[in-house]
Enzyme design. Structure first.
Site, mmCIF file in Angstrom:
data_model
loop_
_atom_site.group_PDB
_atom_site.id
_atom_site.type_symbol
_atom_site.label_atom_id
_atom_site.label_comp_id
_atom_site.label_asym_id
_atom_site.label_seq_id
_atom_site.Cartn_x
_atom_site.Cartn_y
_atom_site.Cartn_z
ATOM 1 N N ASP A 153 -57.939 -45.373 -3.317
ATOM 2 C CA ASP A 153 -58.704 -45.862 -4.458
ATOM 3 C C ASP A 153 -57.854 -45.775 -5.721
ATOM 4 O O ASP A 153 -56.875 -45.021 -5.784
ATOM 5 C CB ASP A 153 -60.008 -45.088 -4.631
ATOM 6 C CG ASP A 153 -59.792 -43.606 -4.895
ATOM 7 O OD1 ASP A 153 -59.006 -42.981 -4.150
ATOM 8 O OD2 ASP A 153 -60.398 -43.065 -5.844
ATOM 9 N N ASP B 61 -49.862 -44.473 -7.830
ATOM 10 C CA ASP B 61 -51.012 -43.578 -7.679
ATOM 11 C C ASP B 61 -52.145 -44.292 -6.943
ATOM 12 O O ASP B 61 -53.012 -44.858 -7.571
ATOM 13 C CB ASP B 61 -51.471 -43.122 -9.067
ATOM 14 C CG ASP B 61 -52.635 -42.172 -9.036
ATOM 15 O OD1 ASP B 61 -52.800 -41.484 -8.019
ATOM 16 O OD2 ASP B 61 -53.382 -42.110 -10.036
ATOM 17 N N GLU C 197 -60.957 -40.428 -4.640
ATOM 18 C CA GLU C 197 -60.208 -39.343 -5.283
ATOM 19 C C GLU C 197 -60.337 -39.391 -6.798
ATOM 20 O O GLU C 197 -60.368 -38.350 -7.458
ATOM 21 C CB GLU C 197 -58.731 -39.422 -4.868
ATOM 22 C CG GLU C 197 -57.907 -38.191 -5.213
ATOM 23 C CD GLU C 197 -57.277 -38.247 -6.600
ATOM 24 O OE1 GLU C 197 -56.728 -37.217 -7.027
ATOM 25 O OE2 GLU C 197 -57.321 -39.313 -7.253
ATOM 26 N N HIS D 259 -52.145 -44.395 -14.342
ATOM 27 C CA HIS D 259 -53.333 -44.604 -15.181
ATOM 28 C C HIS D 259 -53.000 -45.376 -16.458
ATOM 29 O O HIS D 259 -53.805 -45.399 -17.388
ATOM 30 C CB HIS D 259 -54.018 -43.276 -15.542
ATOM 31 C CG HIS D 259 -54.690 -42.620 -14.394
ATOM 32 N ND1 HIS D 259 -55.693 -41.682 -14.553
ATOM 33 C CD2 HIS D 259 -54.536 -42.738 -13.058
ATOM 34 C CE1 HIS D 259 -56.096 -41.258 -13.374
ATOM 35 N NE2 HIS D 259 -55.400 -41.888 -12.442
#
Length: 419
Positions: free
Chosen positions: A79, A108, A142, A392
């Site tokens: 995810d 990530d 997660e 992110h």
């Protein structure tokens, strides 16, 4: 190695094409269609490489290699956080360009997950027979909740030992505690009909907008870096991981300044120095107000707090009580802390040192990985200190060189730990 690398690059690119951020649940897809399709793609790939797989009700998947009563885990996730705005590269195309694979999840954690799979394939092709049953576990929740891990623990057996390829090299021996809270601030004046910002509590807010009840002041807006469009005030910042708020620019702050909400500003950006002073060998406490919304005279703010690993939660909560506003715990994860001389830590450290030809020390981070789901777990790669951090953030990427490094290091690490 080139054959494995080429296949891994192709698989990472394909995986990125699935927008696996949390979306509306469907039957067999509790975290949305994109996440479910991404997991199916990964498991189909693993099966084509000759591995056994399992899909646990769309919550989480598993690839197994080897037999034995003892087990070893590699915990990764498929995810992703939402793409956000401001990208100059397509976030879900899996573009391979200039030695990089671009897109949300590249670093990530889809890139490392795929690298771990092909590291196992390399060992398998070499005829390596592990003395432990290796489980490559692929979570789908997660980034916001860990319901995938909760489900796995109900329907399968979690190994005691392993690593998560979801942080930094050389090796992570400690992770700070994670506390997500909601703080509710009454707003007495009628200033706006709406105010919203942020997408996830673990992402620094990069976009905030408000509809003021009175005509916007162009000079004041310009001074604070705000835009005015279609009757809205718009604040734009820079996203970053919630554990490293200093690497981002929070779009909430100038919006609160514009409306003169000094009480809230003080609580979230000024009066927190006593909290930030909390520290130990794993670092200082960090605090990031990342999501804001307004309803019925109350501004609600979701705040990401990462606190030193050796401190009790009470050391944080007793100071939060001094905010003088309603505070509710949204989620909490205990810190991870292993002795630096632990066998797992020392083995992974040596593998990395032998590969690089340099001497390193284990490190602590503010991020939270699946490693803390294990009785004895650490995080191991893929980031390297001193290099650009895009997790992110917009224009996330992973270099092909980093994929090659992971293939080699993860295969040797698994060999050393399961022989």
């Amino acid at each position: 190695m080139k054959n494995y690398l080429d296949q891994a690059v192709k698989a990472i690119s394909e995986s990125i094409k699935f927008d696996s951020s949390l979306s509306e649940p469907l039957e067999g897809a509790p975290f949305g269609k994109g996440a479910a399709d991404c997991l199916a793609h990964f498991l189909n790939l693993a099966e084509s490489l000759g591995f056994e797989t399992a899909n646990y009700d769309g919550y989480i998947g598993e690839v197994t290699f080897g037999e034995g009563e003892e087990e070893f885990a590699i915990l990764a996730h498929l995810d992703v956080v939402p793409a956000g705005s401001g990208w100059t590269k397509p976030p879900f195309r899996g573009l391979v360009e200039n030695g990089r694979i671009w897109g949300r999840g590249a670093m990530d954690d889809k890139g490392p997950a795929v690298a771990a799979l092909f590291a196992l394939k390399k060992l398998k092709d070499e005829g390596f027979v592990p003395k432990k049953k290796i489980k490559l576990i692929l979570g789908l929740n997660e980034e916001c909740g860990w319901k995938c891990i909760e489900h796995y623990n109900k329907v399968a057996h979690m190994p005691d030992e392993g690593f998560s390829p979801d942080a930094n090299f050389p090796v992570i021996y400690a992770e700070k505690g994670i506390l997500h809270i909601r703080a509710d601030f009454p707003v007495e004046k009628n200033l706006f009909s709406s105010l919203t910002g942020g997408e996830r509590v673990n992402m620094v807010c990069d976009y905030c907008e408000a509809i003021p009840l009175f005509p916007a002041d162009p000079q004041k807006a310009k001074r604070l870096g705000l835009e005015i469009a279609d009757g809205k005030l718009i604040s734009k910042g820079k996203s970053a991981h919630g554990s490293t708020p200093e690497e981002g620019v929070n779009a909430i702050l100038p919006m609160l300044e514009y409306f003169g909400l000094q009480r809230i500003l003080d609580c979230l950006f000024e009066d927190i120095y006593e909290l930030k002073a909390l520290k130990d060998e794993t670092g200082n406490l960090t605090l990031s107000p990342d999501v804001i919304s307004y309803k019925d005279g109350v501004l609600s703010v979701l705040v990401d707090i990462r606190y030193p690993a050796t401190l009790p939660l009470s050391a944080v909560t007793e100071k939060l009580d001094r905010f003088g506003v309603k505070i509710e715990t949204v989620s909490f994860q205990k810190p991870l802390f292993l002795d630096k001389n632990n066998f797992l830590v020392k083995t992974l450290q040596k593998v990395y040192d032998d590969y690089t030809g340099e001497k390193h020390e284990p490190i602590a981070i503010g991020g939270g990985t699946y490693a803390r789901a294990l009785k004895c777990g650490v995080a191991f790669g893929p980031e390297i200190e001193g290099e650009e951090v895009t997790i992110h953030q917009i224009n996330e990427y992973i270099t092909i060189d980093r994929v090659k490094l992971m293939l080699e290091i993860y295969s040797e690490a698994v060999r050393q730990l399961t022989k």
